[in-house]
Structures are given as C-alpha cells and as structure tokens.
Scaffold this motif. Structure first.
Motif, PDB file in Angstrom:
ATOM      1  N   GLY A 165       0.831  -1.211   0.000  1.00 10.57           N
ATOM      2  CA  GLY A 165       0.000   0.000   0.000  1.00 10.57           C
ATOM      3  C   GLY A 165       0.859   1.251   0.000  1.00 10.57           C
ATOM      4  N   ALA A 166       1.910   1.263   0.837  1.00  9.33           N
ATOM      5  CA  ALA A 166       2.778   2.439   0.934  1.00  9.33           C
ATOM      6  C   ALA A 166       3.551   2.626  -0.367  1.00  9.33           C
ATOM      7  N   ALA A 167       4.027   1.509  -0.940  1.00  7.59           N
ATOM      8  CA  ALA A 167       4.864   1.599  -2.141  1.00  7.59           C
ATOM      9  C   ALA A 167       4.048   2.094  -3.342  1.00  7.59           C
ATOM     10  N   GLY A 182       7.567   9.353 -19.783  1.00  9.63           N
ATOM     11  CA  GLY A 182       6.551   8.546 -20.475  1.00  9.63           C
ATOM     12  C   GLY A 182       7.177   7.317 -21.117  1.00  9.63           C
ATOM     13  N   GLY A 183       6.555   6.173 -20.912  1.00  7.14           N
ATOM     14  CA  GLY A 183       7.047   4.933 -21.521  1.00  7.14           C
ATOM     15  C   GLY A 183       8.237   4.338 -20.797  1.00  7.14           C
ATOM     16  N   GLU A 184       8.746   5.038 -19.763  1.00  8.84           N
ATOM     17  CA  GLU A 184       9.930   4.507 -19.056  1.00  8.84           C
ATOM     18  C   GLU A 184       9.710   4.414 -17.548  1.00  8.84           C
ATOM     19  N   THR A 185       9.391   5.565 -16.949  1.00 12.12           N
ATOM     20  CA  THR A 185       9.283   5.564 -15.490  1.00 12.12           C
ATOM     21  C   THR A 185       7.937   6.111 -15.015  1.00 12.12           C
ATOM     22  N   ARG A 186       7.002   6.238 -15.916  1.00 12.49           N
ATOM     23  CA  ARG A 186       5.701   6.777 -15.497  1.00 12.49           C
ATOM     24  C   ARG A 186       4.878   5.652 -14.862  1.00 12.49           C
ATOM     25  N   VAL A 187       4.452   5.907 -13.637  1.00  8.04           N
ATOM     26  CA  VAL A 187       3.591   4.939 -12.936  1.00  8.04           C
ATOM     27  C   VAL A 187       2.260   5.607 -12.621  1.00  8.04           C
ATOM     28  N   LEU A 188       1.346   4.876 -12.016  1.00  4.67           N
ATOM     29  CA  LEU A 188      -0.018   5.399 -11.815  1.00  4.67           C
ATOM     30  C   LEU A 188      -0.021   6.739 -11.079  1.00  4.67           C
ATOM     31  N   THR A 189       0.720   6.811  -9.966  1.00  4.56           N
ATOM     32  CA  THR A 189       0.650   8.040  -9.150  1.00  4.56           C
ATOM     33  C   THR A 189       1.234   9.237  -9.892  1.00  4.56           C
ATOM     34  N   THR A 190       2.383   9.015 -10.537  1.00  8.04           N
ATOM     35  CA  THR A 190       3.011  10.164 -11.216  1.00  8.04           C
ATOM     36  C   THR A 190       2.194  10.562 -12.434  1.00  8.04           C
ATOM     37  N   LEU A 214      -6.518  -1.556  -7.683  1.00 10.89           N
ATOM     38  CA  LEU A 214      -5.322  -2.376  -7.464  1.00 10.89           C
ATOM     39  C   LEU A 214      -5.101  -2.623  -5.968  1.00 10.89           C
ATOM     40  N   VAL A 215      -5.107  -1.518  -5.209  1.00 13.78           N
ATOM     41  CA  VAL A 215      -4.889  -1.624  -3.757  1.00 13.78           C
ATOM     42  C   VAL A 215      -6.004  -2.457  -3.127  1.00 13.78           C
ATOM     43  N   PHE A 216      -7.244  -2.218  -3.622  1.00 11.77           N
ATOM     44  CA  PHE A 216      -8.391  -2.955  -3.093  1.00 11.77           C
ATOM     45  C   PHE A 216      -8.243  -4.458  -3.367  1.00 11.77           C
ATOM     46  N   LEU A 217      -7.857  -4.804  -4.586  1.00 16.80           N
ATOM     47  CA  LEU A 217      -7.756  -6.223  -4.948  1.00 16.80           C
ATOM     48  C   LEU A 217      -6.673  -6.937  -4.126  1.00 16.80           C
ATOM     49  N   VAL A 218      -5.519  -6.279  -3.990  1.00 15.98           N
ATOM     50  CA  VAL A 218      -4.432  -6.899  -3.201  1.00 15.98           C
ATOM     51  C   VAL A 218      -4.905  -7.131  -1.771  1.00 15.98           C
ATOM     52  N   ASN A 219      -5.563  -6.120  -1.200  1.00 16.80           N
ATOM     53  CA  ASN A 219      -6.046  -6.262   0.178  1.00 16.80           C
ATOM     54  C   ASN A 219      -7.172  -7.275   0.285  1.00 16.80           C
ATOM     55  N   LEU A 220      -7.999  -7.364  -0.776  1.00 16.91           N
ATOM     56  CA  LEU A 220      -9.099  -8.333  -0.779  1.00 16.91           C
ATOM     57  C   LEU A 220      -8.542  -9.761  -0.715  1.00 16.91           C
ATOM     58  N   VAL A 221      -7.542 -10.015  -1.542  1.00 16.00           N
ATOM     59  CA  VAL A 221      -6.943 -11.359  -1.572  1.00 16.00           C
ATOM     60  C   VAL A 221      -6.309 -11.675  -0.209  1.00 16.00           C
ATOM     61  N   LEU A 222      -5.505 -10.740   0.303  1.00 14.34           N
ATOM     62  CA  LEU A 222      -4.800 -11.009   1.562  1.00 14.34           C
ATOM     63  C   LEU A 222      -5.768 -11.117   2.739  1.00 14.34           C
TER      64      LEU A 222
END
Lengths: 232, 360
Positions: A165-167, A182-190, A214-222
């Motif tokens: 979650g933090a990462a 763009g196309g190299e280091t762009r992630v969802l937050t940026t 994404l965060v919801f699904l990871v937490n749902l599984v765990l």
C-alpha cells in the motif's frame, strides 16, 4: 459537479477502450511496487526477526528508528535516494537515476520500515517460550525461524498489505528518482499528478480508479487468506 | 552407575547473579529422576541446561560421558522436552505430533505410523484432525506428551508438565505418564514442586534450593532422611525441631526436645545437638492419656493447637513439649472427636525419627 461527472464518464470510456498507455502504466506500477514490496519483505522480515529475538545494546534505539521510519515522508526518501543516485552522487556510476530500478530502491526504503515494524510486532506477540520449545523439538535456527514466521503468518500478511500500500501509493519519491518519463518511469501516481497538472481530469480519474482497484484487490486477496486461516 | 546425562561444575549466571551452581549431577540410564524445589530454586534453569537450551557460563553438560559443546543440535535431536505450556502450533494435532519427526528428516511413511501409534497411546487419536489451538488444557498436554514420545528420545525432560491442570486431569495424566515411562524405560528428568508427583513417578529425587542441589537419593530416602533443614521442610517433614542428645548407646539415642524426651534409632550418631525430623504420617494420635497399643517407643502427651484440613487429610498441630505435626484422615478426626484444646497422646517409633547432626 459537471466537471466530476464528465471526468468519471470519460474515465470509464478510457478504461473500457483498453488504452495501451494506461495498461502499460498500470503494469509498470505493479512491477515496480511489487518488486519493492518483495525486497522490503526480505529486508523487513530479516531485520524484524533480529530485533524481535535478539537482545543487544542499542536495540531500543533501533526499534524507535524503525517506528520512526514507518512514517518516513516519501519526498524525503526521494530526495536522499536522488542525491545518492545522482550522476555526481556516491552511486552515480550505477546510472540508475530516472530508471524503474531507482523507483524500486526508493519504494523499498519507504516500505521496509513498515514491514520491519509489523514483523517486530507480529513475532513479539508470539509466546516467549515458543522458540525454546521449537529448539527442544530439534529445530535448527533456520527451521525455528521458518516455523515462527508460519505461526505469525496472519499478522505478517498485514505487513505485506501495509508495505505494498505504501509503495504503490507514494508519489514524491517516484517523481524525484524516476522523473515521470513517459514509456519509461511513469507509474499510476506520477501519471495522475501529470494529468491533473494539465487539467486533464478524465485520465487522472481513470488512473486513480485503477490505483484504488489495485490496492483494493491486493487487500481483498490477503484479507480473504487471513479470514480463511482464522476460520480454519 | 553409567550416567546417561550429567553436569560437571556447571554455573549459570544472570548478569552478576549466580542462579545455579552444580558441581556434579548424574542421571543414570533408564532412571526417572525428579527435581523438587520451591519456586525460584533454579529448577527450570537446570532443565534448560540439561535440554541444551541454555549454555552454562562454566562447566559441561555430558551425554553418555561426552561433553556436548559444539554438538548441541544433533544431541538435542536425541532428546525431547515437555514444558508446562504445551505451546502447540497453529496446525492440526496430527501435524503437531509429527513436527519433531519432520525436523529430523524422518521419512513420511514412518512418520505417519509413529504418529498414529502415539496418538492412540495417549488416547487422542480422535483429535488428530482438530486444530492444536482448540483443545482443553488436558488434551493439549496429552498432545505435548505424544509429541515428545513419538521422537523415541534417549532422554526425556519434563518441566512441571501438569502444574497448570486441574487435580483429576493431573492425576489421570500422571498415572498414564508413569505407565509410559515404565514401558519405554526412557531416561527422564522431571521437574516439579509437587512432592506426591515426585514420589509417584521418580526412582530418585534431587532437591534444589537457592540454585544448589541439596540432596540427591532414592525417593524414599530423601523423603524420610533429609540431609538438612531446607530439604526436610521441602519434602514434607512436618516436625523439624532442635534437640539435645542426652544419651547415645547401642544405636539408640535419647534426646531432649523442648520439654519432652524422645528416643531415636541412629547408628553411629556422635553429635551433641541435632535437628529432630518426623514425618506427619509416622505419628499415631489417640485421644486423652491412653496411647494406642503398639511397639512404638515414644508416647508423648499433648494438646491439639491447630487443625488444618487438606482434602481427605487433616494436619493436627499439637504441643507435646515441642510443636509436633501429625497427619490423620478426616474420618479418624471425626471418630477420635479431636478439636482444638483436646488432650492427645502422640506415638511414634524410634525408627521413624531422623536426626540431622548440628555439631560433631
């Protein structure tokens, strides 16, 4: 209100259209944050086990530092990692600045104290006589560690959730060490930051929905794993 | 005696404090040795050292005469330990019992057969699939015992395994353990603060107090012939009183105890002063002045001072020229009509008196 509704409608259109760039950014986010969480687990469980089980001078100070690290501002982490990886910095020769690897390093630094802190708490909550009992059953040091980690698996799942979650949700560090290329280091937050800054709220909302999902699904599984374990 | 497990010049410290000092301690192959002592005596520390879970600051632990240093893991795998808390893992009963075998790399087929046999031996085969976390105290301790015996250890170490259980469970499990110990012939060290448990299970008893072993010997001997006042108090010798030797001839010693005279059989006793020890169960009480007809040489008149009921047993504290503690059944108490202030006659044999010399 119109701005919001138009944004949401447009966001769902983007999501439905299978925009290549959006899915590329999502995959990169997963890879970068997943790798950082994996590294943070290795570091955090190792350091956490040492802090939980060993008595040494300065242990309390170390635990306090870990707890402080759990609230580390991502932008400060980004600054320190950027200085380290800067071309003229101590690790400049590695040429990692503005690469996904630099983002993995920064996110690991953010997540590792969280995993360490959760590990110290999880292992500290086990009965103190459990380790001698396991040794008495014939466990080697490694076997003992593996068994106690299995015993603490439910609270350790919380460590994985907190670490991921933090990462995945931090933005400051990724911007500083990744550069949002763009196309190299762009992630969802940026990407959200960039789109919002340009006034393009629809893609910002679309990317935010993906991030939350994404965060919801990871937490749902765990959480599902935790509940199943508890019930059994 | 071939010592299976022994300690030589062992010292354990916590910080500056020395909490255990054992110059010599030997457990013979096949014997059950109980370590008795009050809380804080160092019993559990002694067991930790024997179980190779704590390395002493000085001295050696030896298995089959060989120092263990450097071989702890492989030697621990020839032992098993049962603690007060069963501490079962969060897995099935079956998996808990199997754990030590898996850690030793025993093949799967053999593991399953051994686990089945020991689950059945401790009558917990019906719990095999239950979680180790959802058991009663007695059930969990049965699993803990099965988990230890399944390893077929050369040495079994038990640290107050029944102290957290209720009395009936404690008794039934104690009897089962006695049976299994006799069947397997395993060398065992049993730490307890329960004298009855020690008397029922052990061939020999060691009394530990203040981190030192005060006496080791056959159970009956330690219980009836304690080496010092601390041991006497701990093994349940109710009456421990200073006495002055008046005469000593032909193995018969006449003593002044308080304002009474007592005869004791003590071969070769040469001290002038002694501590007189009498077990409560060796004293027979009769109401009034008339002693119960017997071959006892000592008949002391006295008055009941205090009565303490301990289940079916009643402890009668009487003033017979010195404080004396006798044990009778509750039924006898009622039949004799004894109460505080009742005159009594206490009778005991000269052989029932044990003397601890105070000077020579």
């Amino acid at each position: 209100m119109g701005l919001i509704w138009d944004g949401v409608r447009e966001a769902f259109r983007i999501l439905g259209s299978g925009d290549r760039e959006v899915w590329e950014i999502t995959l990169r986010s997963l890879l970068v944050s997943g790798s950082a969480t994996g590294l943070a687990l290795v570091i955090g469980i190792g350091v956490g086990a040492a802090l939980a089980f060993r008595r040494f001078p300065g242990r309390n100070l170390a635990v306090t530092l870990v707890n402080t690290g759990m609230g580390l501002p991502p932008v400060v982490v980004g600054l320190v990692v950027a200085i380290m990886l800067w071309r003229s910095g101590p690790l400049g020769s590695l040429n990692l600045i503005y690469t996904p690897a630099a983002m993995v390093i920064a996110q690991t630094v953010i997540a590792a104290p969280l995993v360490t802190g959760f590990t110290v708490a999880a292992l500290g909550a086990l009965p103190p006589r459990l380790r001698p009992q396991l040794y008495a059953l014939g466990a080697s040091r490694l076997q003992m560690l593996w068994l106690v980690l299995q015993e603490a698996r439910l609270p350790l799942l919380a460590a994985i959730m907190a670490g991921f979650g933090a990462a995945v949700s931090e933005v400051g560090a990724s911007l500083m060490v990744g550069g949002n290329l763009g196309g190299e280091t762009r992630v969802l937050t940026t990407a959200v930051v960039l789109a919002a800054r340009r006034g393009e709220f629809a893609p910002a909302i679309a990317l935010s929905i993906i991030l939350l999902t994404l965060v919801f699904l990871v937490n749902l599984v765990l959480t599902g794993v935790q509940l199943r374990e508890r019930q059994s | 005696m071939t010592a299976k497990l022994s300690l030589r010049d062992v010292v354990v410290r916590r910080g500056e404090a020395e909490i255990l000092r054992v110059p010599q301690f030997d457990v013979a192959a096949g014997e059950v040795l109980a370590v008795l002592g009050p809380n804080g005596a160092g019993k559990s520390t002694l067991l930790q050292v024997l179980a190779l879970l704590e390395r002493p600051a000085e001295g050696d632990v030896r298995l089959d005469g060989e120092p263990v240093r450097g071989r702890e893991l492989s030697l621990r795998r020839r032992m098993a330990a049962v603690f007060q808390e069963p501490l079962l893992l969060d897995r099935t009963v079956e998996a808990n019992v199997e754990l030590g075998l898996s850690l030793r790399g025993v093949p799967r087929g053999e593991r399953a057969a051994r686990v089945r046999r020991w689950l059945a031996r401790f009558q917990i085969d019906g719990l095999a699939r239950r979680s180790g976390r959802h058991l009663s105290g007695g059930e969990a301790q049965r699993v803990s015992l099965a988990r230890a015996f399944v390893l077929e250890p050369e040495v079994l170490l038990l640290d107050e395994p029944f102290s957290a259980l209720d009395q009936p469970t404690r008794e039934s499990l104690g009897n089962e353990l006695a049976g299994v110990l006799a069947e397997t012939g395993v060398t065992a060290v049993f730490v307890t603060h329960d004298r009855d448990e020690a008397a029922r299970l052990a061939h020999r008893v060691a009394v530990l107090a203040g981190g030192q072993i005060r006496q080791v010997g056959p159970t009956a001997e330690v219980f009836t012939r304690p080496a010092d006042e601390t041991v006497a108090a701990y093994v349940g010798v109710g009456t421990v009183e200073p006495a002055k030797v008046l005469e000593s001839a032909g193995g018969l010693v006449v003593l002044q105890v308080g304002s009474s005279r007592v005869e004791a059989v003590a071969e070769g006793f040469t001290a002038n002063e002694a501590l007189l020890c009498l077990r409560p169960e060796d004293i027979v009480l009769a109401p009034g002045d008339a002693a119960v007809p017997s071959s006892a040489r000592n008949h002391l008149r006295g008055v009941v001072q205090q009565v303490t009921t301990l289940g079916a047993e009643v402890r009668v504290h009487a003033d017979c020229g010195f404080p004396l503690v006798a044990s009778i059944t509750r039924r006898s108490m009622e039949e004799l009509g004894l109460e505080i202030g009742s005159p009594i006659t206490a009778s005991f044999k000269a052989t029932a008196v044990h003397l601890i010399p105070l000077n020579r």
